[in-house]
Design an enzyme around this catalytic site. Structure first.
Site, PDB file in Angstrom:
ATOM      1  N   ASP A  82       0.748  -1.053   0.105  1.00  0.00           N
ATOM      2  CA  ASP A  82       0.093   0.035  -0.220  1.00  0.00           C
ATOM      3  C   ASP A  82       0.937   1.341   0.077  1.00  0.00           C
ATOM      4  O   ASP A  82       2.203   1.247   0.161  1.00  0.00           O
ATOM      5  CB  ASP A  82      -0.940   0.134   0.925  1.00  0.00           C
ATOM      6  CG  ASP A  82      -1.974   0.984   1.261  1.00  0.00           C
ATOM      7  OD1 ASP A  82      -2.150   1.722   0.368  1.00  0.00           O
ATOM      8  OD2 ASP A  82      -2.741   1.182   2.264  1.00  0.00           O
ATOM      9  N   LYS A  83       0.252   2.333  -0.214  1.00  0.00           N
ATOM     10  CA  LYS A  83       0.977   3.725  -0.175  1.00  0.00           C
ATOM     11  C   LYS A  83       0.126   4.459   0.828  1.00  0.00           C
ATOM     12  O   LYS A  83      -1.228   4.382   0.863  1.00  0.00           O
ATOM     13  CB  LYS A  83       0.574   4.275  -1.624  1.00  0.00           C
ATOM     14  CG  LYS A  83       1.214   5.763  -1.912  1.00  0.00           C
ATOM     15  CD  LYS A  83       0.515   6.969  -1.766  1.00  0.00           C
ATOM     16  CE  LYS A  83      -1.025   6.971  -1.800  1.00  0.00           C
ATOM     17  NZ  LYS A  83      -1.620   8.306  -1.613  1.00  0.00           N
ATOM     18  N   HIS A  84       0.661   5.486   1.442  1.00  0.00           N
ATOM     19  CA  HIS A  84       0.206   6.206   2.212  1.00  0.00           C
ATOM     20  C   HIS A  84       0.563   7.792   2.282  1.00  0.00           C
ATOM     21  O   HIS A  84       1.649   7.743   2.205  1.00  0.00           O
ATOM     22  CB  HIS A  84      -0.129   5.880   3.931  1.00  0.00           C
ATOM     23  CG  HIS A  84      -1.059   6.470   4.589  1.00  0.00           C
ATOM     24  ND1 HIS A  84      -2.555   5.960   4.927  1.00  0.00           N
ATOM     25  CD2 HIS A  84      -1.194   7.649   5.342  1.00  0.00           C
ATOM     26  CE1 HIS A  84      -3.086   6.718   5.511  1.00  0.00           C
ATOM     27  NE2 HIS A  84      -2.269   7.760   6.116  1.00  0.00           N
ATOM     28  N   SER A  85      -0.133   8.704   2.292  1.00  0.00           N
ATOM     29  CA  SER A  85       0.395  10.025   1.926  1.00  0.00           C
ATOM     30  C   SER A  85      -0.053  10.926   3.490  1.00  0.00           C
ATOM     31  O   SER A  85      -0.673  10.305   4.285  1.00  0.00           O
ATOM     32  CB  SER A  85      -0.448  10.970   1.126  1.00  0.00           C
ATOM     33  OG  SER A  85      -0.865  12.215   1.440  1.00  0.00           O
ATOM     34  N   THR A 122      -8.958  10.830   1.728  1.00  0.00           N
ATOM     35  CA  THR A 122      -9.631  10.029   0.491  1.00  0.00           C
ATOM     36  C   THR A 122     -10.846   9.080   0.819  1.00  0.00           C
ATOM     37  O   THR A 122     -11.499   9.116   0.041  1.00  0.00           O
ATOM     38  CB  THR A 122      -8.284   8.858   0.462  1.00  0.00           C
ATOM     39  OG1 THR A 122      -7.231   9.578   0.204  1.00  0.00           O
ATOM     40  CG2 THR A 122      -8.596   7.675  -0.513  1.00  0.00           C
ATOM     41  N   ARG A 170      -7.467  15.055  16.934  1.00  0.00           N
ATOM     42  CA  ARG A 170      -6.390  15.998  16.419  1.00  0.00           C
ATOM     43  C   ARG A 170      -7.012  16.604  15.443  1.00  0.00           C
ATOM     44  O   ARG A 170      -6.341  18.177  15.445  1.00  0.00           O
ATOM     45  CB  ARG A 170      -5.306  15.153  16.082  1.00  0.00           C
ATOM     46  CG  ARG A 170      -4.585  14.441  17.171  1.00  0.00           C
ATOM     47  CD  ARG A 170      -3.609  13.146  16.548  1.00  0.00           C
ATOM     48  NE  ARG A 170      -2.516  13.554  15.680  1.00  0.00           N
ATOM     49  CZ  ARG A 170      -2.174  13.109  14.499  1.00  0.00           C
ATOM     50  NH1 ARG A 170      -2.568  11.961  14.291  1.00  0.00           N
ATOM     51  NH2 ARG A 170      -1.208  13.666  13.644  1.00  0.00           N
ATOM     52  N   SER A 185       0.142   7.325  13.929  1.00  0.00           N
ATOM     53  CA  SER A 185      -1.350   7.240  13.439  1.00  0.00           C
ATOM     54  C   SER A 185      -1.266   6.566  12.225  1.00  0.00           C
ATOM     55  O   SER A 185      -2.198   5.592  11.586  1.00  0.00           O
ATOM     56  CB  SER A 185      -1.579   8.693  13.103  1.00  0.00           C
ATOM     57  OG  SER A 185      -2.850   8.856  12.312  1.00  0.00           O
ATOM     58  N   LYS A 189      -2.473   2.115  11.332  1.00  0.00           N
ATOM     59  CA  LYS A 189      -3.634   1.732  10.216  1.00  0.00           C
ATOM     60  C   LYS A 189      -2.930   0.499   9.320  1.00  0.00           C
ATOM     61  O   LYS A 189      -3.534  -0.443   9.032  1.00  0.00           O
ATOM     62  CB  LYS A 189      -4.146   2.762   9.637  1.00  0.00           C
ATOM     63  CG  LYS A 189      -4.722   3.562  10.456  1.00  0.00           C
ATOM     64  CD  LYS A 189      -5.515   4.731   9.332  1.00  0.00           C
ATOM     65  CE  LYS A 189      -4.684   6.106   9.347  1.00  0.00           C
ATOM     66  NZ  LYS A 189      -4.714   6.847  10.361  1.00  0.00           N
ATOM     67  N   LYS A 190      -1.662   0.999   9.025  1.00  0.00           N
ATOM     68  CA  LYS A 190      -0.855   0.248   8.102  1.00  0.00           C
ATOM     69  C   LYS A 190      -0.689  -1.306   8.685  1.00  0.00           C
ATOM     70  O   LYS A 190      -0.540  -2.205   7.931  1.00  0.00           O
ATOM     71  CB  LYS A 190       0.305   0.848   7.417  1.00  0.00           C
ATOM     72  CG  LYS A 190       0.009   2.301   6.966  1.00  0.00           C
ATOM     73  CD  LYS A 190      -0.820   1.952   5.486  1.00  0.00           C
ATOM     74  CE  LYS A 190      -1.904   2.971   5.316  1.00  0.00           C
ATOM     75  NZ  LYS A 190      -2.632   2.817   4.379  1.00  0.00           N
TER      76      LYS A 190
HETATM   77  N1  URA Z   1      -2.172  10.570   7.775  1.00  0.00           N
HETATM   78  C1  URA Z   1      -2.721   9.840   8.925  1.00  0.00           C
HETATM   79  O1  URA Z   1      -3.281   8.906   8.615  1.00  0.00           O
HETATM   80  N2  URA Z   1      -2.504  10.462  10.031  1.00  0.00           N
HETATM   81  C2  URA Z   1      -1.833  11.516  10.434  1.00  0.00           C
HETATM   82  O2  URA Z   1      -1.738  11.845  11.234  1.00  0.00           O
HETATM   83  C3  URA Z   1      -1.521  12.304   9.241  1.00  0.00           C
HETATM   84  C4  URA Z   1      -1.793  11.807   8.032  1.00  0.00           C
END
Ligand code: URA
Length: 433
Positions: A82-85, A122, A170, A185, A189-190
């Site tokens: 996966d990719k996360h931004s 997203t 937050r 954070s 999730k990842k």
């Molecule tokens: N994306 C996230 O999932 N968490 C953050 O804190 C910032 C960007």
């Protein structure tokens, strides 16, 4: 244990113990900690930071606050990647990259976030597709990933629930821009998603949470090292966020631009570079291709052959969206009742990208309070890129609003001059740990 003692420890610059962090995460996940205590600790961490060890403990506690997925039973014939931004403005990369990577042989169980601070989310964008179920149960999520190759969903009730609550708090308490909090954070999730590999898109610039190259590298290194401790091999690209990515900002408008890209009709060059570079990194890091050049060629082929568009269509239908979405997206997406072009004169020299993101919130496309409903149709289209000549034939952007009196002061967010600034690099660094 008294939670006020946990807050005091961090407020006074101390380190939190594993027990204190677990107490915090348990209270987040079961809802027993009130929001004011959570936000107080978030601010103390924001101001006094956390050590690498504390961030690692927070990450693993949040990752195991709910279900941790295991893909080994699915007999997938490719890597789970996966990719996360870290969050940007106009960042619709996931909608392009997930189907492209799937068309290249990756399996992409993408668990995304909602809007955070001035950045779009997203999950919110996905929900602008009518019928699209962005929070399916795990059975459906697994089925779509297995059968289609990718599924873009939001955080469900039982996936890293501690982060879900913490993220929402937050978002509205000015505590986003913290390296340990972003690290925990994202990785919670990842790790819970059971990935084999991860590629990070670390946004850098005035529309990003990290505004200096040093801070962006600090975040990239923190994520790579914390992920390595959890056996998750991660590469990170540092990408430019000093202007809108692509030409649209706003939930449905960004989906519209994504469809034009996947149909290989319009591919804004900066967006294209970010998508192709990240996607090629996924194909490379997961071993499908032996180098970045071959990986990029494979990604390019996935778009030009129409295979990626086909994957997106199948994913959307499998998650409850219209069966003909890719062909008829315009008929399905909400459009705003009022559109108005904004004109300026001269060369566009700079954009205050955070202000553009905040303008979307003012229009109703982002949240001011936890849980607020969004207007998917509002936003900006035809956003000019830095260096463009603006005049009465070429507007700065087109505003899409719910009413005539909606305000979006785009002119204050943009500067014009006589000379185009030097071109910035789009991908400034690749870190592999
Ligand atoms: N994306 C996230 O999932 N968490 C953050 O804190 C910032 C960007």
């Amino acid at each position: 244990m008294l939670f006020t003692d946990v807050i005091r420890t961090k407020r006074d610059g101390g380190s939190l113990s594993g027990e204190q962090i677990q107490f915090f995460v348990d209270g987040l996940a079961d809802g027993s900690l009130p929001a004011e205590q959570v936000s107080s600790l978030a601010m103390a961490i924001f101001l006094n930071s956390m050590s690498f060890e504390e961030a690692g403990l927070l990450t693993s506690a949040m990752a195991s606050s709910g279900t941790v997925l295991d893909w080994s039973k699915e007999n997938l014939d490719g890597p789970v990647v996966d990719k996360h931004s870290t969050g940007g403005v106009g960042d619709k990369v996931s909608f392009l990259l997930a189907p492209i990577a799937a068309a290249c042989g990756c399996f992409v169980p993408m668990i995304s976030g909602r809007g955070l601070g001035h950045t779009g989310g997203t999950t919110d964008k996905a929900e602008s597709i009518p019928g699209y179920n962005a929070t399916p149960d795990f059975e459906l999520f697994r089925k779509v990933v297995r059968e289609v190759g990718c599924a873009i969903i939001g955080q469900t009730e039982d996936l890293a629930p501690a982060d879900r609550r913490f993220y929402a708090i937050r978002d509205v308490t000015g505590t986003v821009e913290s390296v340990p909090l972003i690290t925990a954070s994202i990785l919670a999730k990842k790790i819970a998603a059971g990935l084999d590999f991860l590629v990070m898109d670390i946004k850098l610039g005035n529309g990003a949470f990290m505004q200096s190259p040093e801070r962006a590298r600090e975040l990239a290194n923190s994520i790579i090292a914390t992920a390595a401790n959890a056996n998750l091999k991660t590469h990170a690209l540092i990408t430019d966020m000093n202007e809108v990515l692509g030409t649209t900002v706003g939930n449905a408008l960004e989906i519209r631009e994504s469809m034009q890209y996947l149909r290989n009709e319009v591919r804004e060059p900066r967006l294209d570079d970010v998508v192709m570079s990240l996607c090629a990194e996924m194909v490379f890091v997961s071993g499908i291709e032996p180098d970045r050049e071959k990986a990029r060629a494979r990604c390019e082929q996935a778009v030009s052959s129409g295979k990626a568009a086909e994957v997106f269509a199948r994913m959307t239908a499998a998650l409850g969206g219209p069966g003909d979405f890719v062909d008829n997206y315009d008929a399905h997406l909400a459009s705003a009742p009022v559109t108005r072009a904004v004109y300026a004169d001269g060369v566009l020299t700079a954009v205050n990208t955070r202000a553009v993101g905040n303008a979307i919130i003012e229009l109703g496309g982002g949240r001011k309070k936890v849980g607020e409903q969004l207007d998917f149709a509002v936003g900006f289209s035809d956003f000019a890129s830095i260096g463009s000549e603006l005049d009465k034939n070429r507007p700065l952007a087109v505003i899409h609003a719910a009413s005539e009196d909606a305000t979006a002061n785009l002119l204050n967010a943009c500067q014009t001059g006589e000379i185009a600034p030097e071109k910035r690099v789009v991908i400034s660094d690749i870190l592999t740990g």
